[in-house]
Design an enzyme around this catalytic site. Structure first.
Site, PDB file in Angstrom:
ATOM      1  N   GLN A  33      16.753   9.386   1.244  1.00  0.00           N
ATOM      2  CA  GLN A  33      16.673   9.257  -0.216  1.00  0.00           C
ATOM      3  C   GLN A  33      15.990  10.494  -0.822  1.00  0.00           C
ATOM      4  O   GLN A  33      16.445  11.024  -1.840  1.00  0.00           O
ATOM      5  CB  GLN A  33      15.907   7.983  -0.562  1.00  0.00           C
ATOM      6  CG  GLN A  33      15.680   7.751  -2.040  1.00  0.00           C
ATOM      7  CD  GLN A  33      15.183   6.346  -2.313  1.00  0.00           C
ATOM      8  OE1 GLN A  33      15.975   5.420  -2.421  1.00  0.00           O
ATOM      9  NE2 GLN A  33      13.889   6.179  -2.429  1.00  0.00           N
ATOM     10  N   LYS A  56       9.167   7.497   3.719  1.00  0.00           N
ATOM     11  CA  LYS A  56       9.730   6.355   4.462  1.00  0.00           C
ATOM     12  C   LYS A  56      11.257   6.355   4.329  1.00  0.00           C
ATOM     13  O   LYS A  56      11.978   6.069   5.275  1.00  0.00           O
ATOM     14  CB  LYS A  56       9.128   5.062   3.889  1.00  0.00           C
ATOM     15  CG  LYS A  56       9.869   3.791   4.208  1.00  0.00           C
ATOM     16  CD  LYS A  56       9.343   3.192   5.452  1.00  0.00           C
ATOM     17  CE  LYS A  56      10.127   2.018   5.973  1.00  0.00           C
ATOM     18  NZ  LYS A  56      10.862   1.219   5.029  1.00  0.00           N
ATOM     19  N   GLU A 109       0.815  -1.223   0.000  1.00  0.00           N
ATOM     20  CA  GLU A 109       0.000   0.000   0.000  1.00  0.00           C
ATOM     21  C   GLU A 109       0.850   1.276   0.000  1.00  0.00           C
ATOM     22  O   GLU A 109       0.396   2.320  -0.449  1.00  0.00           O
ATOM     23  CB  GLU A 109      -0.950   0.016   1.211  1.00  0.00           C
ATOM     24  CG  GLU A 109      -2.105  -0.973   1.107  1.00  0.00           C
ATOM     25  CD  GLU A 109      -3.067  -0.655  -0.046  1.00  0.00           C
ATOM     26  OE1 GLU A 109      -3.248   0.531  -0.353  1.00  0.00           O
ATOM     27  OE2 GLU A 109      -3.608  -1.607  -0.631  1.00  0.00           O
ATOM     28  N   HIS A 137       3.657   1.779  -1.740  1.00  0.00           N
ATOM     29  CA  HIS A 137       3.930   2.056  -3.152  1.00  0.00           C
ATOM     30  C   HIS A 137       2.663   2.579  -3.845  1.00  0.00           C
ATOM     31  O   HIS A 137       2.719   3.522  -4.632  1.00  0.00           O
ATOM     32  CB  HIS A 137       4.377   0.782  -3.872  1.00  0.00           C
ATOM     33  CG  HIS A 137       5.651   0.177  -3.373  1.00  0.00           C
ATOM     34  ND1 HIS A 137       5.692  -1.009  -2.667  1.00  0.00           N
ATOM     35  CD2 HIS A 137       6.943   0.588  -3.487  1.00  0.00           C
ATOM     36  CE1 HIS A 137       6.944  -1.306  -2.375  1.00  0.00           C
ATOM     37  NE2 HIS A 137       7.727  -0.359  -2.848  1.00  0.00           N
ATOM     38  N   GLY A 197       8.754   8.091  -1.490  1.00  0.00           N
ATOM     39  CA  GLY A 197       8.159   7.935  -0.164  1.00  0.00           C
ATOM     40  C   GLY A 197       9.015   8.570   0.920  1.00  0.00           C
ATOM     41  O   GLY A 197      10.245   8.437   0.922  1.00  0.00           O
TER      42      GLY A 197
HETATM   43  P1  AMP Z   1      11.292   0.487  -2.803  1.00  0.00           P
HETATM   44  O1  AMP Z   1      10.494  -0.424  -3.680  1.00  0.00           O
HETATM   45  O2  AMP Z   1      11.482  -0.006  -1.423  1.00  0.00           O
HETATM   46  O3  AMP Z   1      12.552   0.978  -3.481  1.00  0.00           O
HETATM   47  O4  AMP Z   1      10.392   1.779  -2.637  1.00  0.00           O
HETATM   48  C1  AMP Z   1       9.917   2.492  -3.739  1.00  0.00           C
HETATM   49  C2  AMP Z   1       9.325   3.794  -3.271  1.00  0.00           C
HETATM   50  O5  AMP Z   1       8.259   3.508  -2.355  1.00  0.00           O
HETATM   51  C3  AMP Z   1      10.319   4.663  -2.501  1.00  0.00           C
HETATM   52  O6  AMP Z   1      10.131   6.027  -2.879  1.00  0.00           O
HETATM   53  C4  AMP Z   1       9.952   4.420  -1.064  1.00  0.00           C
HETATM   54  O7  AMP Z   1      10.267   5.503  -0.219  1.00  0.00           O
HETATM   55  C5  AMP Z   1       8.444   4.259  -1.179  1.00  0.00           C
HETATM   56  N1  AMP Z   1       7.911   3.536  -0.001  1.00  0.00           N
HETATM   57  C6  AMP Z   1       8.339   2.349   0.485  1.00  0.00           C
HETATM   58  N2  AMP Z   1       7.639   2.031   1.597  1.00  0.00           N
HETATM   59  C7  AMP Z   1       6.772   3.053   1.821  1.00  0.00           C
HETATM   60  C8  AMP Z   1       5.781   3.328   2.826  1.00  0.00           C
HETATM   61  N3  AMP Z   1       5.539   2.487   3.834  1.00  0.00           N
HETATM   62  N4  AMP Z   1       5.078   4.477   2.722  1.00  0.00           N
HETATM   63  C9  AMP Z   1       5.316   5.359   1.703  1.00  0.00           C
HETATM   64  N5  AMP Z   1       6.226   5.146   0.725  1.00  0.00           N
HETATM   65  C10 AMP Z   1       6.947   4.025   0.776  1.00  0.00           C
END
Ligand code: AMP
Length: 282
Positions: A152, A148, A34, A36, A146
């Site tokens: 980054q 999160k 959720e 993503h 994100g």
């Molecule tokens: P990742 O697939 O982990 O590289 O994450 C892809 C994008 O999703 C990045 O911009 C992360 O910061 C964002 N993201 C990952 N987890 C969350 C979360 N719980 N809430 C909001 N964004 C997120």
């Protein structure tokens, strides 16, 4: 639409731009949740043609990190993206992204030396290099990341500023499970008991929030409270707990109008991060 070749992406984007469509990009490593999907939603609110990439980027993983075992489920991801109105998904192979020996790396200095960067040497070089490539492939008008991964966001914003990349970076809030655990593809590594233990990360940030709401402005006092809470959970091994300015990532002593309380902990063998973005007007 699912595409795995750069030249096809360029053609599709060219055609969309000729129709005056504003392009939005959401870079991901897949195994979507959720969190993503909230970025896709944000991209839809801010652009006309929403693109996502799914690419587990080998150059952002350290030699002892989890590149090989990083969870993958492309079929499920594609279904979720379609259901959530994503217009184009880019699923390149490693060879498509890195066909020849790569002699160019994007390095953002200084702000990558702290927080996660201090413990993951080369990680942000890998992130910046792949994100710069994606920006050149898609030439998006906006890109959503994100909160999160707060460091980054700061690093990508600095890269975009320093290199005059014509894209607007939009940060989107952390999405959590009902019990407060920040969603992460890596949560899948946790055993049932570790998942329970992992709740301590958000609990410790709630302590910080409580102190801030009560008017505490000493970073040291807030960090002490966060550390103490984390230490209450025997399965939690703290890597760092920091209180920094969200843009410069400079350590704060006294908290002014904005602060980022960022933590990284191991729960068993799984490294988890979480943070609280606090501002006076919140
Ligand atoms: P990742 O697939 O982990 O590289 O994450 C892809 C994008 O999703 C990045 O911009 C992360 O910061 C964002 N993201 C990952 N987890 C969350 C979360 N719980 N809430 C909001 N964004 C997120």
């Amino acid at each position: 639409m699912v595409v795995d070749k750069i030249k096809d992406i360029r053609e599709i984007i060219k055609s969309q731009k000729s129709q005056n469509k504003k392009i939005g990009l959401v870079p991901t490593m897949g195994y979507l949740h959720e969190g993503h999907l909230s970025l896709i939603k944000k991209a839809k609110e801010n652009s006309d043609f929403v693109c996502a990439s799914i690419f587990v980027n080998p150059i952002q993983f350290g030699p002892n990190e989890d590149y090989d075992k990083y969870p993958r489920d492309i079929e499920r991801d594609l279904k979720l993206l379609e259901e959530n109105g994503c217009d184009l998904v880019f699923t390149p192979s490693v060879e498509e992204m890195y066909p020849n020996e790569r002699l160019t790396t994007i390095t953002v200095r200084k702000i990558t030396d702290k927080l996660c960067g201090a413990y993951r040497p080369g990680h942000f070089d890998g992130v910046c290099t792949v994100v710069a490539k994606l920006f050149n492939i898609f030439t998006p008008d906006i890109a959503v990341f994100g909160q999160k991964d707060a460091q980054q966001v700061a690093v990508i914003k600095k890269m975009v500023e320093d290199l005059n990349i014509p894209v607007e970076i939009i940060a989107s809030p952390i999405v959590r499970d009902k019990d407060g655990l920040a969603l992460s593809s890596r949560n899948t590594y946790l055993t049932h008991d570790e998942r329970r233990a992992a709740l301590i990360l958000n609990k410790s940030l709630k302590e910080a929030e409580k102190l801030l709401a009560a008017g505490e402005r000493s970073a040291e006092k807030i960090l002490d409270a966060v550390r103490k809470t984390l230490e209450n959970e025997p399965q939690c091994k703290v890597q760092y707990v920091s209180c920094v300015h969200p843009d410069t990532l400079d350590d704060l002593n006294t908290i002014g109008d904005k602060a980022l309380i960022a933590i990284a902990c191991y729960i068993g063998n799984t490294r988890l991060i979480d943070n609280l973005l606090w501002s006076v007007d919140k």
